[in-house]
Every structure is written in structure tokens, then in C-alpha cells.
Scaffold this motif. Structure first.
Motif, mmCIF file in Angstrom:
data_model
loop_
_atom_site.group_PDB
_atom_site.id
_atom_site.type_symbol
_atom_site.label_atom_id
_atom_site.label_comp_id
_atom_site.label_asym_id
_atom_site.label_seq_id
_atom_site.Cartn_x
_atom_site.Cartn_y
_atom_site.Cartn_z
ATOM 1 N N PRO A 1 7.741 -25.047 -53.438
ATOM 2 C CA PRO A 1 5.919 -24.725 -53.667
ATOM 3 C C PRO A 1 5.459 -26.104 -54.044
ATOM 4 N N GLU A 2 6.053 -26.515 -54.474
ATOM 5 C CA GLU A 2 5.099 -28.032 -54.829
ATOM 6 C C GLU A 2 4.861 -29.345 -53.959
ATOM 7 N N SER B 1 1.552 -25.823 -46.047
ATOM 8 C CA SER B 1 1.077 -24.737 -45.905
ATOM 9 C C SER B 1 -0.613 -24.548 -45.845
ATOM 10 N N ASP C 1 -3.259 -22.200 -45.578
ATOM 11 C CA ASP C 1 -3.791 -20.422 -46.563
ATOM 12 C C ASP C 1 -2.768 -19.823 -47.699
ATOM 13 N N ASN C 2 -1.982 -20.505 -48.049
ATOM 14 C CA ASN C 2 -1.080 -20.646 -48.827
ATOM 15 C C ASN C 2 -0.020 -19.964 -47.712
ATOM 16 N N LEU D 1 11.733 -29.559 -67.498
ATOM 17 C CA LEU D 1 11.053 -28.676 -66.860
ATOM 18 C C LEU D 1 12.069 -27.944 -65.619
ATOM 19 N N TYR D 2 12.609 -29.369 -65.012
ATOM 20 C CA TYR D 2 12.761 -29.234 -63.579
ATOM 21 C C TYR D 2 14.338 -29.535 -63.422
ATOM 22 N N ASP E 1 1.613 -16.424 -56.195
ATOM 23 C CA ASP E 1 0.352 -17.056 -55.674
ATOM 24 C C ASP E 1 -1.441 -16.440 -56.513
ATOM 25 N N PRO F 1 -4.624 -18.486 -56.105
ATOM 26 C CA PRO F 1 -3.927 -17.694 -54.777
ATOM 27 C C PRO F 1 -2.807 -19.116 -54.453
ATOM 28 N N PHE F 2 -2.650 -19.863 -54.422
ATOM 29 C CA PHE F 2 -1.741 -20.903 -53.779
ATOM 30 C C PHE F 2 -0.058 -20.328 -54.567
ATOM 31 N N ARG F 3 0.631 -21.293 -53.544
ATOM 32 C CA ARG F 3 2.338 -20.640 -54.864
ATOM 33 C C ARG F 3 2.373 -21.772 -55.239
ATOM 34 N N ALA F 4 2.749 -20.574 -56.968
ATOM 35 C CA ALA F 4 3.358 -21.575 -57.716
ATOM 36 C C ALA F 4 4.895 -21.243 -57.921
ATOM 37 N N ASN G 1 8.348 -18.579 -57.316
ATOM 38 C CA ASN G 1 9.044 -17.730 -57.063
ATOM 39 C C ASN G 1 9.717 -16.944 -57.929
ATOM 40 N N ARG H 1 5.680 -23.639 -64.513
ATOM 41 C CA ARG H 1 5.401 -24.271 -63.737
ATOM 42 C C ARG H 1 4.362 -24.239 -62.926
ATOM 43 N N VAL I 1 2.719 -27.519 -60.503
ATOM 44 C CA VAL I 1 1.649 -26.911 -59.244
ATOM 45 C C VAL I 1 0.427 -27.800 -59.025
ATOM 46 N N TYR J 1 -1.314 -30.019 -56.842
ATOM 47 C CA TYR J 1 -2.484 -29.862 -56.124
ATOM 48 C C TYR J 1 -3.675 -30.511 -56.326
ATOM 49 N N ASN K 1 -10.866 -22.310 -49.587
ATOM 50 C CA ASN K 1 -10.606 -23.009 -47.935
ATOM 51 C C ASN K 1 -10.607 -22.283 -47.242
ATOM 52 N N THR L 1 -7.165 -27.758 -45.560
ATOM 53 C CA THR L 1 -6.947 -26.486 -45.929
ATOM 54 C C THR L 1 -6.957 -26.910 -47.515
ATOM 55 N N TYR M 1 -4.561 -25.279 -49.886
ATOM 56 C CA TYR M 1 -3.927 -24.820 -50.794
ATOM 57 C C TYR M 1 -3.133 -24.627 -49.071
#
Lengths: 153, 363
Positions: free
Chosen positions: A53-54, A58, A60-61, A88-89, B130, B132-135, B137, B282, B286, B290, B351, B361, B363
Motif C-alpha cells: 500500500p506504501e 489509489s 479514493d482508497n 521494520l521492512y 483503512d 482512511p487510506f490503506r495502511a 493488510n 506501518r 505510510v 502520504y 478527498n 486525490t 489518497y
């Protein structure tokens, strides 16, 4: 009596030979399994890098597969220069080198992650085609590129 | 006479010799069989752990999917030590019960599971964290042999039904009223978890009497009381059965629905908080990515689209989320989570404005 001893002696020699043969077969089988696991690990690393995701595009997600946002790639690469973040990674990427290359229309290369062990005995590379998005250019912001994941051991 | 004696001794000696050698041969072959059995167990354990590793690696590929996998009825133990958490992860590993020396580390991946998974079918489920952005999974693992009861009262029935619908159908779950709790029966599950969703009565209320659930041990019968959300944050309290009552084992928080699902599937508060701390580590990275993206994009847009550039220049919520999540590896602070929740709402609004104004956008 001496016959018994001789028979037992021969029996143990044959048993020993059998065990040596069996252990050699097991050793070959283990080496093949190690090779298979190394290939699997490379694929898993490439999968993790591709769906991070980094760096993923995307809107609007809603994540876009096989697409990297170039501003996120640059920011993530900068974040990974900090030792804590690199650590961390490390469980996700291990001893590997992850590079994002823009091929068309312009050529650019971004080193995202790199950790090469001191003694490298082998490495496998996987290259996957990706779109590279420049969000500042709404209409024609997509470029053609690829991600290369090289895993070392 | 002498030769007869000699022959007799020789025969006896022969038999003793045969017995000793026979015993040595039998012991030798038994030890080989034992070593082969151990090697086979280790091979099986490695195979299962490799499969689980592939599942965790693939967690990001098909989010929302629920899968059921057959696995050997060997039991998988999960450890995630809450007190060990730092900026670079938490001590976490999983291993198979039949070969505990074979372990796999997952110090930075949030995997919400009971402390022990038993049964023939492993259920896997993935959701995005989320905010609200994907941090990151989230991967949820459980067994079809774990029973989940979603408990409601008159006021929370619709919310509980909505939660029940959000959880995968493959989960062994059931919606029950708080009045039905004393009449629960043993259904042969090795773990039972009751989720009291926004009920006015807490699980340790004296009016709630727990039945004897047969062979299921007290420590495997747990409960979770959920209230909220307020600003995307749920208040949680974890309980464990002690005799005929539930006893509280601690309080915590959940940010967004994906964390709530994690709390439902984790039967231990330590495991839940440990995995949430990994998630916030994480999130910290992230959010920083952003924040940097917004800054760079704002600079690029300054000449080509000043209106959008102005919107990007005024944004500070990613920085707020980054700063609030920075120290959450120490403890899940309700205030900081509320601050993140607040920033989440603002980012969503921003957004939407960007989409309306045809800007890139956030995110």
C-alpha cells in the motif's frame, strides 16, 4: 560361534552401506527442497513488493493493481533510508534489492530497498511490468515501467 | 564329563550372545524408526508453515476474500508478546504443536488469531486497515472449530445483525440474545467466544450466569464487550470465564472496523494489542509517505493547477496521523486514537472535495 560373529559382522556392514546410501538420497532431496523454498521466497517477496500500500496507486482508497504512484515510490524510498524503517521492512523483504524502473516515455530508476548480505552465494531476480503514475499529470500521467526484485542468499 | 560341561556352557553362552545382539539390533531399528518419525513430523510442520507463509504473503492480493483450507489436525500455536513491541515490530512466532522447534517469525505482520488453532479446516480472511487510506493488510486466521456468539439486547439488535453480516459466512458464528447466554450448550468446540455488542449489560454482570460448556476449558471461553464507535474508535473490554462468571482481563480500543474484527478473532488482549501495535508502526510509515507525497505534489501543481496546489498546501492531516501513531507501539492510547479518527474524517472530506474539483486525490 565364530560363524555367528562373522554373519553379524557382514550384516552390520550391509546395514551401514544401506544407511550411507539412504542418507545421500535424503541429502539430495533436502538440497532440492532448499532450492524450491528459495524460489518460493523470491516469488513471495516480489508479491509483497508489488502489492505494498506504501507505493500502490489509489484513487479514493481503491487500489490499482500493477500500478505504482511515483511520488509514493520516492517518499517510501526516502523513508527506507532511515535504519529503523529499513529494519521494520526487513522481515517482509529480507536480503533483497527492489528497484522500480520507468522505461517509457522517459527512463528513470528508483532504488526502493536494498539489503545485500556480505557473502552472496546465489540470487534470483524477478521482473514484473507495472504502470507508473505521475499524479500531477491527470490526463497523461501513466508511464510504462517495471519492478525488479532480486533476492540474495 | 569335562567336554559335556564345556558344551553346555558354550550353548548357554551362545544363547546369551544371541539375546544381547538381538536386543542391540532391535534397539537400533527402534531408534531409526523414532528418528524417522521425528523427521516426518518436522517435514509436515515445515510444509504447513510454508503454506501459511504463502498465505500471509498473499494477504494483500485479494482483499476481502475468505478461504477455507484443509490442514493436518496438528494444532498451530501463535505467540505475540505485547511487552516486546518496539518501533521495529513485536516478538511474534507461530509453530505447529507436533514439532514446536519448527517456528516462523511474523514480527511485523498483523495476523489476528486465537492463541491456538485446532481443527481440520483453517479459515483465512483479509481486510485492509483503512484510516482512511490503506495502511496495511490484516490477515485473520481461525478454525471452524471455534464458536463465535454475537450477543445483543433490545437496544443493540440491529447493530449486532449488521456486525453478523460483516463477518464471513464461513465463520462458525451465531446471533443470540443476552437472555439466551445461560442456556448455551456444549457443541464440541475447543474455543467459544462471546461478543457482547453494545449491550447495556457487561459480560461480568452478576445477572449473566454462564453454563458449563462440557470439555471446553474456562480459559478457552472468552468474551468481548464492544461499545461505540465514537469518531471511528470502539471501546473494548476483554473477559475470560472463571467458574460461572466472566472476569475482565483488560480494556483496549479498536480503530475502524478492521481492528474490531481483529479484536473479535483474538481471544487474548495481549495478542490483539500486539498485532495492533504492528499495524500502527506501518501506519506511521505510510502516513509519512502520504505527507511527503502531498508536499511534493503540491509543489508540482503550483504552476500547472494553482487551485489544486492551494488545497494540497493546506493539508496537515497526514502529519497528524503520522505523529499520533508514532508512539502507539508503547501502548494503545485512547486520546491518540481519537486524534487519528478525527484526522480520518477530515481527510475523507478533503478527498471528496478534491474529486469534485477534479484535482488529484489525497489518497
Amino acid at each position: 560361534m565364530s560363524e555367528n560373529i562373522l554373519i553379524l559382522f557382514m550384516f552390520f556392514i550391509l546395514l551401514g552401506l544401506g544407511l550411507i546410501f539412504y542418507s545421500n538420497v535424503q541429502k539430495q532431496s533436502i538440497l532440492k527442497l532448499q532450492e524450491k523454498n528459495f524460489e518460493l521466497m523470491t516469488i513471495e517477496t516480489a508479491q509483497r513488493a508489488s502489492f505494498l500500500p506504501e507505493v500502490q496507486c489509489s484513487i479514493d482508497n481503491v487500489m490499482t493493481d500493477n500500478c505504482f504512484d511515483i511520488f509514493k515510490v520516492e517518499a517510501f524510498a526516502a523513508a527506507l533510508e532511515e535504519p529503523e524503517n529499513r529494519q521494520l521492512y526487513f522481515p517482509a523483504f529480507g536480503n533483497s534489492k527492489i528497484t522500480v524502473r520507468q522505461i517509457y516515455p522517459a527512463e528513470e530508476e528508483y532504488l526502493v530497498y536494498e539489503k545485500i548480505p556480505l557473502n552472496v552465494t546465489d540470487n534470483i531476480s524477478i521482473q514484473l511490468p507495472v504502470s507508473i503514475l505521475d499524479s500531477s499529470k491527470l490526463e497523461k500521467g501513466y508511464s510504462f515501467g517495471m519492478i525488479e526484485v532480486r533476492v540474495f542468499r | 564329563m569335562k567336554s559335556n560341561k564345556k558344551a553346555a556352557i558354550e550353548v548357554q553362552f551362545n544363547w546369551i550372545f544371541i539375546l544381547i545382539v538381538g536386543a542391540i539390533i532391535i534397539i537400533f531399528f527402534f531408534s531409526i524408526v523414532e528418528k524417522q518419525k521425528t523427521a516426518a513430523d518436522i517435514k509436515l510442520a515445515s510444509g504447513v508453515l510454508t503454506q501459511l507463509d504463502a498465505i500471509t504473503a498473499g494477504a494483500g492480493v485479494s482483499l476481502g476474500s475468505v478461504n477455507e483450507l484443509e490442514m493436518p489436525d496438528a494444532g498451530i500455536n501463535f505467540i505475540c508478546e505485547n511487552e516486546s513491541c518496539s518501533k521495529i515490530g513485536c516478538f511474534s512466532e507461530y509453530s505447529l504443536q507436533l514439532a514446536e522447534g519448527v517456528k516462523k517469525d511474523y514480527s511485523t505482520e498483523p495476523i489476528f488469531t486465537p492463541t491456538r488453532i485446532e481443527g481440520k479446516n483453517l479459515i483465512t480472511w483479509t481486510q485492509g486497515f483503512d484510516v482512511p487510506f490503506r495502511a496495511v493488510n490484516f490477515l485473520y486466521l481461525t478454525s471452524d472449530n471455534v464458536k463465535y456468539y454475537i450477543v445483543y439486547d433490545l437496544m443493540s439488535e440491529s447493530k449486532a445483525k449488521s456486525l453478523n453480516k460483516s463477518l464471513p459466512d464461513k465463520l462458525n458464528k451465531e446471533l443470540i440474545s443476552v437472555d439466551d447466554v445461560p442456556s448455551l450448550r456444549d457443541k464440541g468446540n475447543y474455543k467459544v467466544r462471546l461478543i457482547f455488542y453494545d449491550t447495556s449489560l457487561e459480560p461480568d454482570d452478576s445477572s449473566i450466569t454462564l453454563p458449563d460448556l462440557g470439555k471446553t476449558k474456562d480459559e478457552d471461553i472468552t468474551a468481548l464487550h464492544v461499545t461505540g464507535p465514537t469518531n471511528y474508535v470502539y471501546d473494548l473490554e476483554f473477559f475470560e470465564k472463571d467458574g460461572q462468571q466472566f472476569v475482565s482481563t483488560g480494556t483496549s480500543y479498536a480503530l475502524a472496523n478492521s481492528s474490531l474484527f481483529g479484536a473479535i478473532l483474538s481471544d487474548d488482549i495481549g495478542m490483539y494489542e500486539c498485532n495492533m501495535k504492528k499495524a500502527f508502526n506501518r501506519l506511521n510509515v505510510v502516513a509519512g509517505v502520504y505527507a511527503e507525497r502531498v508536499s511534493s505534489l503540491g509543489g508540482e501543481l503550483f504552476l500547472t493547477d494553482p487551485e489544486c496546489a492551494a488545497m494540497f498546501a493546506g493539508e496537515a492531516y497526514f502529519g497528524e496521523i503520522r505523529d499520533s501513531s508514532a508512539a502507539l507501539y508503547l501502548s494503545l492510547n485512547g486520546q491518540k486514537l481519537s486524534a487519528i479518527g478525527s484526522a480520518m474524517g477530515n481527510l475523507r472530506t478533503l478527498n471528496r472535495q478534491a474529486i469534485i474539483q477534479s484535482c488529484p486525490t489525497f489518497y
